[in-house]
Write a protein that holds these residues in place. Structure first.
Motif, PDB file in Angstrom:
ATOM      1  N   GLU A 122       0.702  -1.251   0.173  1.00  0.00           N
ATOM      2  CA  GLU A 122      -0.169   0.074  -0.058  1.00  0.00           C
ATOM      3  C   GLU A 122       0.610   1.036   0.143  1.00  0.00           C
ATOM      4  O   GLU A 122       0.236   2.341   0.007  1.00  0.00           O
ATOM      5  CB  GLU A 122      -1.106  -0.082   1.329  1.00  0.00           C
ATOM      6  N   GLY A 123       2.126   1.278   0.258  1.00  0.00           N
ATOM      7  CA  GLY A 123       3.032   2.482   0.401  1.00  0.00           C
ATOM      8  C   GLY A 123       2.842   2.894   2.017  1.00  0.00           C
ATOM      9  O   GLY A 123       1.593   2.720   2.452  1.00  0.00           O
ATOM     10  N   TYR A 124       3.929   3.871   2.380  1.00  0.00           N
ATOM     11  CA  TYR A 124       3.587   4.513   3.678  1.00  0.00           C
ATOM     12  C   TYR A 124       2.280   5.100   3.815  1.00  0.00           C
ATOM     13  O   TYR A 124       1.550   4.907   4.909  1.00  0.00           O
ATOM     14  CB  TYR A 124       4.741   5.413   3.790  1.00  0.00           C
ATOM     15  N   GLU A 125       1.986   6.118   3.166  1.00  0.00           N
ATOM     16  CA  GLU A 125       1.089   7.048   3.167  1.00  0.00           C
ATOM     17  C   GLU A 125      -0.528   6.259   3.420  1.00  0.00           C
ATOM     18  O   GLU A 125      -1.343   6.770   4.230  1.00  0.00           O
ATOM     19  CB  GLU A 125       0.803   8.162   2.157  1.00  0.00           C
ATOM     20  N   ALA A 126      -0.810   5.338   2.566  1.00  0.00           N
ATOM     21  CA  ALA A 126      -1.879   4.752   2.690  1.00  0.00           C
ATOM     22  C   ALA A 126      -2.148   3.582   3.637  1.00  0.00           C
ATOM     23  O   ALA A 126      -3.345   2.966   3.781  1.00  0.00           O
ATOM     24  CB  ALA A 126      -2.203   3.993   1.231  1.00  0.00           C
ATOM     25  N   THR A 127      -0.842   3.260   4.273  1.00  0.00           N
ATOM     26  CA  THR A 127      -0.806   2.088   5.278  1.00  0.00           C
ATOM     27  C   THR A 127      -1.659   2.376   6.586  1.00  0.00           C
ATOM     28  O   THR A 127      -1.290   3.674   7.050  1.00  0.00           O
ATOM     29  CB  THR A 127       0.514   1.631   5.428  1.00  0.00           C
ATOM     30  N   LYS A 128      -2.446   1.560   6.940  1.00  0.00           N
ATOM     31  CA  LYS A 128      -3.170   1.912   8.500  1.00  0.00           C
ATOM     32  C   LYS A 128      -2.638   0.811   9.276  1.00  0.00           C
ATOM     33  O   LYS A 128      -2.162  -0.450   9.114  1.00  0.00           O
ATOM     34  CB  LYS A 128      -4.756   1.544   8.415  1.00  0.00           C
ATOM     35  N   VAL A 129      -2.312   1.397  10.653  1.00  0.00           N
ATOM     36  CA  VAL A 129      -1.712   0.626  11.829  1.00  0.00           C
ATOM     37  C   VAL A 129      -2.636  -0.600  11.668  1.00  0.00           C
ATOM     38  O   VAL A 129      -2.027  -1.850  12.345  1.00  0.00           O
ATOM     39  CB  VAL A 129      -1.400   1.332  12.923  1.00  0.00           C
ATOM     40  N   GLN A 130      -4.065  -0.478  11.789  1.00  0.00           N
ATOM     41  CA  GLN A 130      -4.903  -1.510  12.104  1.00  0.00           C
ATOM     42  C   GLN A 130      -4.496  -2.669  11.119  1.00  0.00           C
ATOM     43  O   GLN A 130      -4.611  -3.755  11.772  1.00  0.00           O
ATOM     44  CB  GLN A 130      -6.351  -1.086  11.795  1.00  0.00           C
TER      45      GLN A 130
END
Length: 227
Positions: A37-45
């Motif tokens: 997903e890339g850093y920006e789109a990634t969710k910690v969940q």
């Protein structure tokens, strides 16, 4: 009193081991998710779900997505630097070190596909430090460029490499590796890693070796010159 202290130490050791296991699980999962997903789109969940941990447990190990991102790079940087140091410490010529370093670096990225995918997802030129996101990336690329530039500098002094700017040569090699790895991944990682590395070495040696030293350089790399 001594028994109580021993029990407390054992409990702390167990807690530290569990924390280390949680940490590795998060970092492995984060590589996959950042790569997808890339850093920006990634969710910690999603990282928590991929790691098999609750969000609460994840946050007990890492405070933020940014900290996870940096830790992923810190882990891989320490690995590749240890491998590079092992090559540097061997009593070999600059040509042999250049060949071994190139093989090691490409093998490192091809073996760690999630991490490589994560780097390529950033669409950042590996030859340009200024565009990198984290301090760990800056440190890693800076060390890699310095490593190759020094080898090119020695090769020029020893007379088997063309006389050019060692820093430029290093940046060209790193950029070429990025393109080669990207193509390898685009093709589903189906090409044999050893063949990919051999092709990279042929390109490197043909690009920078003096004509009269090319045959001996190919021999040192275990390659057939005409292939």
């Amino acid at each position: 009193m001594a028994a109580t202290a021993t029990a407390e130490n054992a409990q702390q050791t167990l807690k530290d081991r569990k924390r280390a296991l949680y940490r590795e699980a998060v970092l492995d999962a984060a590589e996959r998710v950042f790569g997808d997903e890339g850093y920006e789109a990634t969710k910690v969940q999603r990282i928590a779900a991929e790691s098999g941990l609750s969000l609460t447990t994840l946050y007990s190990v890492f405070e933020s997505k940014w900290e996870i991102y940096r830790a992923v790079h810190r882990r891989r940087l320490s690995e590749v630097m240890a491998l590079a140091q092992g090559i540097i410490e061997k009593d070999t010529s600059s040509l042999e070190t250049l060949i071994a370093g190139t093989r090691m670096q490409l093998a490192f990225f091809m073996e760690r596909r999630d991490f490589t995918k994560m780097q390529l997802k950033e669409v950042t030129a590996w030859s340009s430090i200024e565009l990198l996101r984290s301090p760990e990336q800056v440190e890693g690329l800076g060390a890699g460029l310095a490593y190759f530039a020094e080898l090119f500098r020695r090769g020029i002094e020893e007379g088997y490499l063309v006389d050019d700017d060692p820093e430029l040569m290093a940046r060209l090699v790193i950029a070429s590796q990025q393109v080669r790895l990207a193509m390898w991944m685009d093709r589903g990682c189906k090409d044999d890693p050893e063949q990919v590395t051999d092709a990279a070495l042929r390109h490197l040696l043909r690009s920078f070796c003096k004509a009269e030293h090319l045959a001996s350089a190919f021999s040192a790399a275990g390659l057939e010159e005409g292939v």
